[in-house]
Design a protein around this motif. Structure first.
Motif, PDB file in Angstrom:
ATOM      1  N   ASP A 148      30.912 133.689  49.463  1.00 14.13           N
ATOM      2  CA  ASP A 148      31.824 134.321  50.305  1.00 14.13           C
ATOM      3  C   ASP A 148      32.093 135.771  50.149  1.00 14.13           C
ATOM      4  O   ASP A 148      32.622 136.218  49.033  1.00 14.13           O
ATOM      5  CB  ASP A 148      33.433 133.508  50.127  1.00 14.13           C
ATOM      6  N   PHE A 149      31.576 136.831  50.876  1.00 12.81           N
ATOM      7  CA  PHE A 149      31.754 138.124  50.913  1.00 12.81           C
ATOM      8  C   PHE A 149      30.974 138.519  49.465  1.00 12.81           C
ATOM      9  O   PHE A 149      29.613 138.189  49.181  1.00 12.81           O
ATOM     10  CB  PHE A 149      32.884 138.655  50.633  1.00 12.81           C
ATOM     11  N   ASP A 150      31.617 138.776  48.501  1.00  9.18           N
ATOM     12  CA  ASP A 150      30.877 139.512  47.358  1.00  9.18           C
ATOM     13  C   ASP A 150      31.081 138.314  46.146  1.00  9.18           C
ATOM     14  O   ASP A 150      30.742 139.012  44.885  1.00  9.18           O
ATOM     15  CB  ASP A 150      31.556 140.705  46.888  1.00  9.18           C
ATOM     16  N   HIS A 151      31.433 137.256  46.267  1.00 10.55           N
ATOM     17  CA  HIS A 151      31.502 136.239  45.292  1.00 10.55           C
ATOM     18  C   HIS A 151      31.220 134.908  45.667  1.00 10.55           C
ATOM     19  O   HIS A 151      30.816 134.711  46.773  1.00 10.55           O
ATOM     20  CB  HIS A 151      33.078 136.298  44.705  1.00 10.55           C
ATOM     21  N   VAL A 152      30.977 134.160  44.817  1.00  9.52           N
ATOM     22  CA  VAL A 152      30.619 132.565  45.086  1.00  9.52           C
ATOM     23  C   VAL A 152      32.022 131.790  44.904  1.00  9.52           C
ATOM     24  O   VAL A 152      32.657 131.986  43.813  1.00  9.52           O
ATOM     25  CB  VAL A 152      29.532 132.236  44.265  1.00  9.52           C
ATOM     26  N   VAL A 153      32.249 130.821  45.804  1.00 10.99           N
ATOM     27  CA  VAL A 153      33.429 129.946  45.559  1.00 10.99           C
ATOM     28  C   VAL A 153      32.852 128.396  45.223  1.00 10.99           C
ATOM     29  O   VAL A 153      32.133 128.104  45.858  1.00 10.99           O
ATOM     30  CB  VAL A 153      34.151 129.998  46.920  1.00 10.99           C
ATOM     31  N   TYR A 154      33.346 127.747  44.150  1.00 10.00           N
ATOM     32  CA  TYR A 154      32.862 126.542  43.961  1.00 10.00           C
ATOM     33  C   TYR A 154      33.813 125.344  44.431  1.00 10.00           C
ATOM     34  O   TYR A 154      35.067 125.394  44.233  1.00 10.00           O
ATOM     35  CB  TYR A 154      32.803 126.524  42.410  1.00 10.00           C
ATOM     36  N   LYS A 155      33.385 124.412  44.926  1.00 14.26           N
ATOM     37  CA  LYS A 155      33.926 123.097  45.272  1.00 14.26           C
ATOM     38  C   LYS A 155      33.663 121.903  44.459  1.00 14.26           C
ATOM     39  O   LYS A 155      32.206 121.899  44.060  1.00 14.26           O
ATOM     40  CB  LYS A 155      34.157 123.131  46.634  1.00 14.26           C
ATOM     41  N   ILE A 156      34.504 120.991  44.395  1.00 10.34           N
ATOM     42  CA  ILE A 156      34.077 119.833  43.536  1.00 10.34           C
ATOM     43  C   ILE A 156      34.152 118.695  44.541  1.00 10.34           C
ATOM     44  O   ILE A 156      35.106 118.338  45.282  1.00 10.34           O
ATOM     45  CB  ILE A 156      34.861 119.330  42.322  1.00 10.34           C
ATOM     46  N   ARG A 157      32.900 117.767  44.783  1.00 11.34           N
ATOM     47  CA  ARG A 157      33.075 116.722  45.736  1.00 11.34           C
ATOM     48  C   ARG A 157      32.333 115.336  44.868  1.00 11.34           C
ATOM     49  O   ARG A 157      31.528 115.304  44.399  1.00 11.34           O
ATOM     50  CB  ARG A 157      32.054 116.746  46.709  1.00 11.34           C
TER      51      ARG A 157
END
Length: 359
Positions: A218-227
């Motif tokens: 996402d733009f200049d960073h990484v977003v982490y989700k847990i599934r």
């Protein structure tokens, strides 16, 4: 710790007539050309190793030439039903690259790798034995999590789409140490919310290899989700800790990260956020979740000892007198979801009244 928390083996529960009708109504029940037992007729196998030459607990199976042709056609047809309109038009462009069999765990699934021969894109799907617990788990995940799930049920066979992501155990071992402090803080937040969501909807056994980490740039960073990726332990165990990922030793590094990166008031805030989101999803799911829970309430997906233990442990937290009369896991689940929804509605109504008074 995890071995003491869990039963040695959870039995599979049949899909009853009401659940079968529900699946048919919502287009989850579709006739398929191959069954789980058909894939058990393999002639041989070899061990599947990962990039580090370690045993993955999967074996690649082989069939006789005659059976292989029939199985390939059937698996391509299943892919078409699961991901397209079910027609034969795309089958000429598909190839079954591998059929793998998992020797670990309760479900012992087959993993099918399908490749598009025109561009070499490939995907997976899984074939398992039908289990009512897993069906309830998949449907609840579809309605109460941020993610939609695609699966099919026909008689004793369950087809599940592949959930893409980095296996939790692999991520913790290989990638978590390389994460920035900001990324660790964001991951800690997601683990708190994931932990809360599993407890609310009674999804158990979320050890690190039963969920995936999904990175999104996402733009200049990484977003982490847990599934979650395994729904075998929906509403079965009696110990409430089983439904809270934080209590499994395999998640120790994640719990430590939460302790180091988040203050208590932030943890409480994220729990409230997740409860509110789940409550909104319950309300937006309308009749569908009401139908599912009503069927689950009269279904047998656990034993009386587990039901008694779980209702007592949840009562110690909620003090909800309705739990005292619960005789099935579906009734316990219903009370848990109703408790979350009721609290959300009470808070919302209080805010509305306060705003009116201020005006």
């Amino acid at each position: 710790m995890s071995e003491r928390l869990m039963s040695k083996k959870k039995p599979a529960f049949p899909v009853n007539a009401k659940l079968d009708a529900y699946l048919h109504h919502y287009s989850r029940k579709i006739e398929i050309p191959i069954f789980y037992d058909d894939l058990l007729r393999f002639n041989g196998s070899v061990v599947v190793y990962d990039k580090n030459e370690e045993d993955t607990m999967w074996i690649r199976v082989y069939y006789s030439e005659y059976e292989r042709q029939e199985i390939d056609i059937s698996l391509k047809k299943v892919y078409s039903i699961l991901h397209s309109d079910g027609s034969d038009n795309i089958m000429q462009y598909l190839n079954v690259d591998a059929v793998d069999y998992c020797t670990f765990g309760n479900s012992k699934p087959f993993r099918i790798k399908i490749r598009n021969i025109l561009n070499d894109n490939f995907t997976y799907f899984y074939i398992k034995k039908t289990d009512a617990s897993r069906v309830y788990g998949l449907e609840l995940e579809h309605m109460l999590s941020p993610y939609n799930l695609n699966f099919l049920v026909y008689k004793d066979t369950l087809i599940e789409e592949h959930i893409a992501g980095i296996p939790g155990d692999v991520f913790i071992k290989e990638m978590l140490p390389k994460c920035t402090e900001t990324e660790k803080a964001q991951l800690a937040k997601e683990f708190v919310k994931f932990n809360e969501r599993c407890m609310i909807r009674l999804l158990g056994d979320m050890r690190s290899y039963n969920y995936v980490i999904v990175p999104t740039h996402d733009f200049d960073h990484v977003v982490y989700k847990i599934r979650a990726i395994d729904f075998d332990q929906q509403c079965f165990e009696g110990k409430l800790k089983v439904y809270r990922p934080q209590f499994f030793k395999e998640n120790f590094e994640m719990v430590e990260m939460v302790r180091k990166k988040l203050q208590n008031h932030s943890i409480d805030q994220y729990k409230i956020e997740e409860r509110s989101i789940v409550a909104k999803r319950i309300l937006s799911s309308g009749k569908r979740i009401k139908k599912l829970v009503a069927i689950c309430k009269s279904d047998k997906i656990s034993n009386p000892e587990n039901v008694k233990m779980l209702r007592e442990q949840i009562y110690e937290i909620t003090y909800d007198p309705k739990l005292k009369s619960c005789r099935t896991m579906g009734q316990v689940l219903n009370n848990a979801l109703e408790f979350v929804k009721r609290n959300y509605e009470d808070v919302s109504m209080k805010q509305i009244l306060e705003n009116k008074i201020q005006v």
